[in-house]
Design a protein around this motif. Structure first.
Motif, PDB file in Angstrom:
ATOM      1  N   VAL A   1       0.815  -1.222   0.000  1.00 46.97           N
ATOM      2  CA  VAL A   1       0.000   0.000   0.000  1.00 46.97           C
ATOM      3  C   VAL A   1       0.845   1.268   0.000  1.00 46.97           C
ATOM      4  CG1 VAL A   1      -1.874  -1.190   1.195  1.00 46.97           C
ATOM      5  CG2 VAL A   1      -0.205   0.105   2.526  1.00 46.97           C
ATOM      6  N   LEU A   2       2.160   1.140   0.097  1.00 48.83           N
ATOM      7  CA  LEU A   2       3.015   2.325   0.193  1.00 48.83           C
ATOM      8  C   LEU A   2       2.954   3.249  -1.029  1.00 48.83           C
ATOM      9  CD1 LEU A   2       6.232   1.034   2.008  1.00 48.83           C
ATOM     10  CD2 LEU A   2       4.130   1.997   2.958  1.00 48.83           C
ATOM     11  N   PRO A   3       2.749   2.746  -2.263  1.00 49.60           N
ATOM     12  CA  PRO A   3       2.654   3.689  -3.386  1.00 49.60           C
ATOM     13  C   PRO A   3       1.514   4.686  -3.248  1.00 49.60           C
ATOM     14  CG  PRO A   3       3.084   1.470  -4.192  1.00 49.60           C
ATOM     15  CD  PRO A   3       2.784   1.351  -2.731  1.00 49.60           C
ATOM     16  N   ILE A   4       0.439   4.299  -2.555  1.00 46.37           N
ATOM     17  CA  ILE A   4      -0.691   5.206  -2.347  1.00 46.37           C
ATOM     18  C   ILE A   4      -0.570   5.937  -1.026  1.00 46.37           C
ATOM     19  CG2 ILE A   4      -3.213   5.343  -2.144  1.00 46.37           C
ATOM     20  CD1 ILE A   4      -3.372   2.825  -3.835  1.00 46.37           C
ATOM     21  N   ASN A   5      -0.131   5.236   0.008  1.00 44.54           N
ATOM     22  CA  ASN A   5      -0.042   5.829   1.345  1.00 44.54           C
ATOM     23  C   ASN A   5       1.295   5.475   1.982  1.00 44.54           C
ATOM     24  OD1 ASN A   5      -0.529   7.009   3.820  1.00 44.54           O
ATOM     25  ND2 ASN A   5      -1.837   5.348   4.561  1.00 44.54           N
ATOM     26  N   PRO A   6       2.339   6.225   1.660  1.00 48.62           N
ATOM     27  CA  PRO A   6       3.662   5.919   2.229  1.00 48.62           C
ATOM     28  C   PRO A   6       3.741   6.146   3.730  1.00 48.62           C
ATOM     29  CG  PRO A   6       3.715   7.995   1.017  1.00 48.62           C
ATOM     30  CD  PRO A   6       2.389   7.359   0.723  1.00 48.62           C
ATOM     31  N   GLU A   7       2.747   6.837   4.304  1.00 55.18           N
ATOM     32  CA  GLU A   7       2.775   7.109   5.745  1.00 55.18           C
ATOM     33  C   GLU A   7       2.634   5.827   6.562  1.00 55.18           C
ATOM     34  OE1 GLU A   7       3.730  10.047   6.124  1.00 55.18           O
ATOM     35  OE2 GLU A   7       3.225  10.607   4.062  1.00 55.18           O
ATOM     36  N   GLN A   8       2.067   4.779   5.958  1.00 53.28           N
ATOM     37  CA  GLN A   8       1.980   3.501   6.672  1.00 53.28           C
ATOM     38  C   GLN A   8       3.367   3.004   7.046  1.00 53.28           C
ATOM     39  OE1 GLN A   8      -0.811   2.326   7.871  1.00 53.28           O
ATOM     40  NE2 GLN A   8      -2.053   1.340   6.310  1.00 53.28           N
ATOM     41  N   GLY A   9       4.297   3.070   6.103  1.00 50.82           N
ATOM     42  CA  GLY A   9       5.639   2.559   6.352  1.00 50.82           C
ATOM     43  C   GLY A   9       6.414   3.372   7.361  1.00 50.82           C
TER      44      GLY A   9
END
Length: 502
Positions: free
Chosen positions: A361-369
């Motif tokens: 999901v990082l390409p859409i929401n890098p804040e997860q990582g």
């Protein structure tokens, strides 16, 4: 003098308090249940440190978010869950405001409820509601300003300018981005009206109100050389091209592809409906804002709050579409869209996946990582610290190249008996330098070998590498831990050259 009510203003329906409260409450429960997953975000770790150095401003931001972080952790505990209590309440309040905007646009209880559902399951509100971030409080501020703007245009009552000014002033103490939608709205009103609202002396009263509230931070920025403008310029220069390329795809993905028909319907309704002719400026403000954001190379989420207003407007035509023709089929389509939106938004925006699967999901929401790996980084730093001979540790220094690393060591380091870290990044530069007596080794934390910094700390060699343990493709995976012999000049002399804005 108060302007008269707009003749074709839509009738305001009773507010759907109970269902909207149930939706906001459900959102708060979900966010609370997941608030302890993964861990602190890099920005949150920075806010924790900034909360110990409260001031009227910081290098990269106004003071409100660090203040709220300090309040939340003081009351609810210095944990991810404790830090995020106020952000959870803010996200819930945002749902109420979206429903109130729908109400101002003539929506009945059912449409207000549907607007609240759409806002609660949209990816962007979910993602920032999970975190304590400037964007979390900024979204609520934009929605409140949007609500007051809708009231102003619907009624023609210039006194709403004071409410807009009050909420704008508070928003400016959190983030300067609020000037973008206001500029877009003013341009739109000049183009399509209603222009009489701009001829009210209440407009000047609103501007003065906003300025008075914003003055302390603006004064801080002015007396410190406007560092926030330098930060913004650097972000635009570094990321502007990528931001422009990804702008349209992320406008669709970050809110939800399934909500596109709703906000498109909202735009068309506000633009074409005779009873909402007064609201055309709000619809037009969205494409104007997109042009502004693209021109400055800003991030895609800068324009997303106005999409939520279009979603609020689109609730009524979406439900009207449901009532026409093949009702059962259309209800099934809308129900499927709501369910798919909720599922995909939750996976992308919330810490539901195991850490090992977050890369998807990082390409859409890098804040997860950016919420994963900080304890591991600190443990690796502690292991590298042990390589410094014990007699030298009292004179040794930990220097991190970014605020996330420094914030993590500040928070997790005491458990490993690590000293207070230093950094030249953002406002950390204002909280240093180390004492000049710190003439011993320097443990340098750098994502990649950096000659500029290593040359200022003598002879350097790598003594470790950070591994989060989950192979998450975030900024800190593979960070170099470099041990240097010591500063080449006294810290007080060296310090100005270590400043880093972005």
């Amino acid at each position: 003098m108060t302007a008269s009510r707009t003749p074709d203003a839509a009738e305001v329906q009773p507010f759907a308090l109970v269902p909207v409260a149930a939706i906001a409450g459900t959102l708060a429960v979900v966010l609370t249940a997941l608030s302890g997953r993964y861990g602190f975000h890099r920005d949150e770790l920075y806010f924790l440190v900034a909360g110990k150095h409260l001031a009227w401003g910081f290098t990269d931001q106004p003071p409100l978010t660090p203040l709220l972080a300090h309040i939340s952790t003081t009351i609810f505990g210095n944990t991810p869950m404790g830090l995020r209590v106020l952000s959870t309440l803010t996200a819930a309040a945002t749902i109420f405001v979206v429903a109130l905007i729908a109400r101002e646009l003539g929506s009945d209880r059912r449409a207000q409820t549907f607007a609240a559902v759409c806002a609660a399951i949209a990816g962007f509100p979910l993602g920032i509601g999970h975190l304590a971030s400037t964007a979390t409080y900024d979204l609520l501020a934009w929605m409140v300003i949007g609500l007051f703007a809708v009231k102003l245009l619907r009624t023609g009552d210039g006194r709403w300018w004071v409410a807009i000014g009050l909420s704008t002033g508070i928003a400016l103490e959190n983030k300067y981005l609020v000037v973008l939608p206001l500029a877009a709205l003013l341009i739109a009103v000049l183009i399509v009206g209603p222009r009489p609202v701009l001829r009210s002396w209440w407009l000047a009263a609103g501007v003065v109100t906003a300025a008075l509230i914003a003055v302390p931070n603006l004064w801080w920025q002015a007396t410190h050389g406007w560092p926030q403008l330098t930060v913004a310029g650097g972000i635009s220069e570094d990321d502007g091209t990528e931001n422009r390329i990804m702008f349209i795809p992320l406008q669709i993905l970050q809110l939800s592809p399934f909500l596109v028909p709703v906000w498109v319907a909202g735009f068309v309704r506000m633009w074409r409906s005779p009873t909402l002719r007064w609201s055309r400026a709000i619809a037009l403000a969205y494409p104007i804002l997109c042009v502004i954001v693209l021109a400055v190379g800003g991030k895609s989420y800068y324009a997303l709050p106005l999409l939520l207003i279009l979603v609020a407007a689109g609730a009524t035509p979406t439900l009207a579409w449901l009532a026409r023709g093949r009702t059962a089929v259309r209800r099934s389509l809308v129900a499927a869209g709501v369910v798919l939106t909720a599922i995909t938004s939750a996976i992308i925006a919330l810490p539901i996946l195991p850490p090992s699967a977050v890369n998807a999901v990082l390409p859409i929401n890098p804040e997860q990582g950016e919420q994963i790996g900080w304890p591991a980084l600190t443990a690796a730093v502690a292991e590298a610290w042990q390589q410094i001979p014990e007699p030298d540790r009292s004179r040794a220094t930990i220097f991190a190249l970014n605020y996330g690393e420094a914030g993590a060591i500040d928070h997790y380091g005491p458990a490993h008996h690590l000293p207070t870290p230093y950094s030249g990044h953002m406002s950390f530069i204002d909280w240093g330098p180390p004492p000049n007596t710190q003439t011993g080794p320097v443990l340098l934390i750098e994502q990649e070998p950096t000659q500029y910094y290593e040359s200022r700390f003598g002879t350097c060699h790598q003594v470790g590498t950070v591994n989060t343990g989950h192979s998450v493709d975030n900024e800190e995976q593979g960070t170099h831990l470099t041990l240097c012999t010591g500063p080449t000049q006294p810290w007080s002399t060296l310090w100005p050259s270590l400043r880093r804005y972005y």
